[in-house]
Design an enzyme around this catalytic site. Structure first.
Site, PDB file in Angstrom:
ATOM      1  N   TRP A   8       0.931  -1.115   0.007  1.00 17.34           N
ATOM      2  CA  TRP A   8      -0.203  -0.067  -0.088  1.00 17.34           C
ATOM      3  C   TRP A   8       0.725   1.269   0.031  1.00 17.34           C
ATOM      4  O   TRP A   8       0.412   2.184  -0.552  1.00 17.34           O
ATOM      5  CB  TRP A   8      -0.994  -0.127   1.374  1.00 17.34           C
ATOM      6  CG  TRP A   8      -1.867   1.237   1.356  1.00 17.34           C
ATOM      7  CD1 TRP A   8      -2.985   1.367   0.601  1.00 17.34           C
ATOM      8  CD2 TRP A   8      -1.630   2.439   1.780  1.00 17.34           C
ATOM      9  NE1 TRP A   8      -3.546   2.444   1.028  1.00 17.34           N
ATOM     10  CE2 TRP A   8      -2.644   3.128   1.679  1.00 17.34           C
ATOM     11  CE3 TRP A   8      -0.508   2.933   2.719  1.00 17.34           C
ATOM     12  CZ2 TRP A   8      -2.663   4.596   2.447  1.00 17.34           C
ATOM     13  CZ3 TRP A   8      -0.644   4.094   3.370  1.00 17.34           C
ATOM     14  CH2 TRP A   8      -1.916   5.040   3.061  1.00 17.34           C
ATOM     15  N   HIS A   9       2.104   1.264   0.662  1.00 21.13           N
ATOM     16  CA  HIS A   9       2.862   2.217   0.801  1.00 21.13           C
ATOM     17  C   HIS A   9       3.316   2.547  -0.532  1.00 21.13           C
ATOM     18  O   HIS A   9       4.010   3.692  -0.575  1.00 21.13           O
ATOM     19  CB  HIS A   9       3.965   2.202   1.929  1.00 21.13           C
ATOM     20  CG  HIS A   9       3.227   2.302   3.426  1.00 21.13           C
ATOM     21  ND1 HIS A   9       2.752   1.430   3.953  1.00 21.13           N
ATOM     22  CD2 HIS A   9       3.252   3.543   4.184  1.00 21.13           C
ATOM     23  CE1 HIS A   9       2.104   2.040   5.130  1.00 21.13           C
ATOM     24  NE2 HIS A   9       2.610   3.142   5.201  1.00 21.13           N
ATOM     25  N   GLY A  10       3.717   1.677  -1.338  1.00 20.93           N
ATOM     26  CA  GLY A  10       4.379   1.859  -2.496  1.00 20.93           C
ATOM     27  C   GLY A  10       4.684   0.785  -3.276  1.00 20.93           C
ATOM     28  O   GLY A  10       4.787  -0.545  -2.927  1.00 20.93           O
TER      29      GLY A  10
END
Lengths: 431, 477
Positions: free
Chosen positions: B326-328
């Site tokens: 989700w963060h990257g």
């Protein structure tokens, strides 16, 4: 399953939801007033007559009013807002003084130009980050630059005119000894530069002057760096080498009866020092070097083309000779950037070689001047084209990073510029 | 548009506040919707159409899921939920992960001698991860009958696109805010006075601390490993540890404060995470709104910790792999997620997570912070190789002179801010500044509200203003 067992953030009750503190109305009023001052203070100052001004060292036009032009409009609004909010200049000065008084150093800002534009090398040498940025992320493909130069050369040659082209190297191309051993864009800039110079040297332009080789040769012979430690520009010896290289290409006999003399030491600011440490910058000693030609009386007159003084200055050179030194007679337009500008600074190294020369600043200066003088770019471009058409010879000098790193209106290698020049040449008599 | 920019601070926010104050109450959500879309346009004009399309789909889907007809057709209702969730995830997947996926396929094909596999390059709409999670929260909450479907498109847009949380959170679950959307805020003066100190705290954290220490981390992480010494590697990792906390929590503080100014109460997002006693504790204090979202919409539906120990560990790991991605879209984020998931499993399996809070506080805090810092190396590094170099330098001694890049960037001012930020991280874990500013009733709390609003935020504003200084190189001409 209880919430305590879940190894992830607990529900919103763990931290009570925010609620206004139960403080007195007076305290709340003070806080609200401070908040209003924070957000509306600049507009109160505006009402009282405060207007944003460029600060010393920021010698550029502030962003112009946004024009309606698709998504570009939003970028222009952002730039305008950043440049024009009231008290901006006071904030810049105030912060600089505060940090300077408390810490004896200049402030640096995250993500701001002042923090990113300079690469600090070994032994205090400063380099311009755009040298690397433009090499690694060119705004215009090298192929298009080469095609543009070749087209310009063909257009001028076909119309009976002559193109002389020279590309001063970036400081970080020539004086690499003091570059940091490692930095972010090192590898890609080295690779891009190798390709760029290979392309420049194989463009097949008869009037190309390889000033990079000349300056490197001079550096080797003299054993001193060609560029200045705190500045993007080269020293006076290199400026002489540059002018002599171009003049030799125009007419080698012009170098007869020409002497290079050392002058007094004077002080000058370093542009990279100011970028790195803020205005006003330190004074650095430089050794002046002059070109003296027997019997030549150089004369140059500046003409401010923009309404904003100094934003875009065209220089007319009309030298006369009473001695043995001859002058280059064909009318010449010399398009150049700050390397040309420095070679023109009185008494001038270019001036004593030309009977009739007009120096026109390159187009990125016109784009920048447009910020304070809307519509100026079109005027500047038209004038540049008119001067090329009027002249027998056109000299184009663009430093490496500008030569291949500018796109859109700032570039001479766009179809828009070249088409406009072609139209003008078609209408003018052959030289 | 960043909150810490002149355009936001002195144009967008004052204009929005004035309009909000003068408009009749019934128009205020409409105003927030419109200005939020304008705010979003500054991140990319075309993206606003994508955002509106996704909003329209989820709004319509919510109405359908909550319709009387669907309540009698449960399989179709579930199918509609699955389709909507699939749509939202597909939108996120295409924009955020398609480039990464195609580049991995390209690399794989290249290894087998095929160089022709295309790599998709898609511009990422700002805040897509946040608004996707808001949409998912909405449809699932409606499906679960946790809240009724939103009938007002204006209120729905206000929930999804409200500018304080649109691009950087916190992630507000629908059931946390549904009632606030319809309730008309009553006291604009109270709301402003309550919100502005929190916004000021966030602005100061972001501008004065995070942005000041950021160049130290940037310099160290881009250094060639051959000249990176062990002390310098640690300096860079500490700097990044400070930067990411003060930046992200500062942005959350600003979001919470801004929402408060407009009469909304957002959930907290940080609770002194670097004072955690375990990684389990850390995830109850760091980006709490994301953890809560994963707990409600993924961990519990997967079975949570109701099944066997193995199933619980598996579920935890899935959560953290998802959190990493989700963060990257990069392997480094995946490793970071797996690393944290692994520690959570270890703590749960060994019982470390259940050690009472008053036992071995100092060593547990220190060890937890060290584990978190090692994780940040993966989070910050541009690739696994870079992370490996930094970690190798951190743990295998490599001496040498401090490189010029580091001494240049470590100005006296920056060193002072760095030291003060370290001290803030080390203060006792019971002291939570945001909580004190919002809820404190003591004279200290009032004093701090005034100090942040009257001193810290104005100085941060001066730095924002001064940061617009853009000296032009050819100043002499």
């Amino acid at each position: 399953m209880t919430e305590k067992d879940i190894p992830l953030a607990k529900g919103p009750d763990e931290i009570p939801t925010p609620g206004p503190g139960r403080e007195s109305k007076a305290t709340k009023a003070v806080i609200a007033l401070l908040g209003v001052g924070l957000l509306f203070g600049p507009w109160a100052a505006y009402a009282a007559g405060a207007r944003s001004q460029p600060v010393p060292g920021e010698n550029r036009a502030l962003a112009g009013r946004p024009q309606i032009d698709g998504f570009k409009t939003f970028n222009e609004i952002t730039a305008y807002a950043a440049d024009h909010f009231p008290l901006r200049d006071a904030a810049i000065r105030g912060n600089k003084n505060l940090i300077h008084d408390l810490f004896g150093e200049s402030p640096s800002y995250f993500g701001s130009a002042g923090n990113q534009q300079v690469l600090v090398g070994d032994n205090g040498w400063l380099y311009f980050m755009d040298d690397f940025n433009e090499a690694c992320s060119p705004k215009i493909p090298l192929k298009q630059v080469v095609a543009g130069v070749q087209r310009l050369n063909k257009m001028l040659t076909d119309s009976g005119r002559r193109l002389v082209l020279t590309v001063p190297p970036d400081k970080s191309t020539v004086d690499t000894a003091n570059l940091p051993k490692s930095f972010e864009l090192k590898q890609c800039s080295e690779e891009a530069r190798a390709q760029r110079w290979k392309a420049i040297r194989s463009m097949g332009i008869p009037g190309y002057v390889d000033v990079r080789s000349a300056v490197e040769k001079q550096e080797k012979e003299k054993g001193t760096p060609a560029f200045l430690k705190y500045d993007t520009h080269w020293n006076q010896d290199s400026a002489v080498t540059f002018v002599e290289s171009v003049v030799k290409e125009l007419d080698p006999t012009l170098l007869q009866h020409t002497q290079v003399q050392g002058g007094q030491t004077f002080t000058e600011k370093g542009d990279l020092d100011i970028l790195a440490n803020g205005a006003p910058g330190k004074d650095f000693p430089y050794q002046a070097v002059y070109i003296v030609r027997d019997g030549v009386t150089p004369r140059q007159t500046p003409e401010d083309l923009s309404k904003v003084k100094g934003a875009y200055t065209i220089t007319h050179v009309h030298s006369a000779t009473t001695g043995p030194a001859t002058l280059f007679q064909p009318r010449t337009t010399w398009i150049g950037d700050s390397f040309t500008e420095r070679a023109l600074t009185p008494p001038g190294k270019i001036t004593p070689f030309f009977a009739d020369l007009v120096r026109v600043p390159e187009l990125t200066k016109a784009v920048l001047a447009q910020g304070q003088d809307p519509g100026f770019y079109a005027k500047a471009r038209a004038r540049m084209i008119a001067e090329i058409v009027k002249s027998r010879v056109t000299v184009v000098e663009l430093v490496e990073r500008t030569f291949a790193g500018v796109n859109n209106e700032g570039s001479m290698w766009t179809p828009a510029f070249l088409n406009a020049l072609q139209d003008a040449l078609d209408k003018a008599p052959k030289q | 548009m960043s909150f810490a920019s002149p355009l936001f601070l002195w144009y967008f926010l004052p204009a929005t506040l004035v309009a909000y104050w003068v408009l009749p109450a019934r128009f205020r959500n409409a105003l927030l919707s419109v200005v939020s879309l304008v705010f979003y346009v500054f991140g990319g004009l075309s993206f606003v159409f994508a955002l509106l399309t996704v909003i329209a789909v989820n709004f319509a889907s919510g109405l359908a899921i909550d319709s009387d007809r669907m309540h009698q057709r449960l399989p179709q209702r579930k199918a509609l939920l699955v389709a909507t969730v699939g749509f939202d995830l597909a939108v996120l997947g295409i924009w955020k992960y398609a480039g990464f996926a195609t580049s991995q396929i390209h690399n794989l094909a290249k290894a087998f001698g095929d160089d022709s596999s295309p790599i998709l390059q898609v511009a990422l709409p700002i805040g897509i991860s946040f608004f996707t999670f808001h949409h998912l929260s909405y449809v699932v909450d409606v499906y679960r009958h946790s809240r009724k479907a939103q009938r007002s498109p204006v209120q729905f847009i206000t929930y999804i696109a409200m500018f304080p949380q649109l691009v950087a959170g916190p992630i507000v679950r629908y059931h946390e805010i549904a009632e606030q959307l319809s309730a008309i805020p009553k006291n604009r003066f109270e709301d402003f006075a309550a919100g502005v100190p929190r916004f000021s705290l966030g602005l100061a954290k972001k501008v004065l601390v995070a942005d000041t220490v950021a160049p130290v981390a940037d310099t160290v992480f881009r250094m060639d490993s051959s000249i990176l010494t062990t002390p310098v590697a640690w300096l860079g990792v500490v700097a990044y540890t400070l930067q990411i906390y003060f930046d992200f929590s500062g942005y959350s503080d600003m979001a919470i404060g801004l929402a408060r100014m407009f009469g909304f109460k957002f959930p907290e997002n940080f609770n002194r995470p670097y004072s955690s006693l375990s990684i389990t504790d850390f995830w109850q204090r760091w980006h709490m709104s994301l953890s809560r979202w994963f707990r409600d919409y993924l961990y519990i539906p997967l079975g949570g910790n109701r099944g066997s120990s193995f199933a619980t560990y598996r579920n935890l790991w899935i959560i953290f792999v998802a959190s990493g991605f989700w963060h990257g879209a990069a392997w480094t984020f995946l490793i970071w997620g797996m690393y944290h998931g692994g520690w959570l499993v270890i703590e749960r399996a060994t019982g470390l997570a259940k050690v009472p809070d008053d036992r071995w506080v100092v060593p547990r805090r220190a060890i937890t912070l060290l584990i978190v810092m090692i994780g940040w190396v993966f989070f910050r590094a541009s690739d696994i190789t870079e992370a490996g170099h930094v970690l190798q330098r951190m743990f295998v001694w490599h001496g040498g002179a401090v490189p010029a890049e580091v001494t240049t960037v470590l100005t006296d001012f920056r060193t002072l801010v760095f030291a003060l930020a370290c001290l803030v991280v080390l203060v006792p874990r019971g002291f939570v500044m945001g909580k004190l500013l919002d809820d404190g009733k003591s004279a200290l709390a009032s004093g701090l509200r005034i100090a942040y609003t009257g001193v810290a935020a104005p100085y941060a504003a001066v730095v924002v203003a001064a940061g617009t200084l853009s000296p032009f190189l050819y100043f002499k001409f």
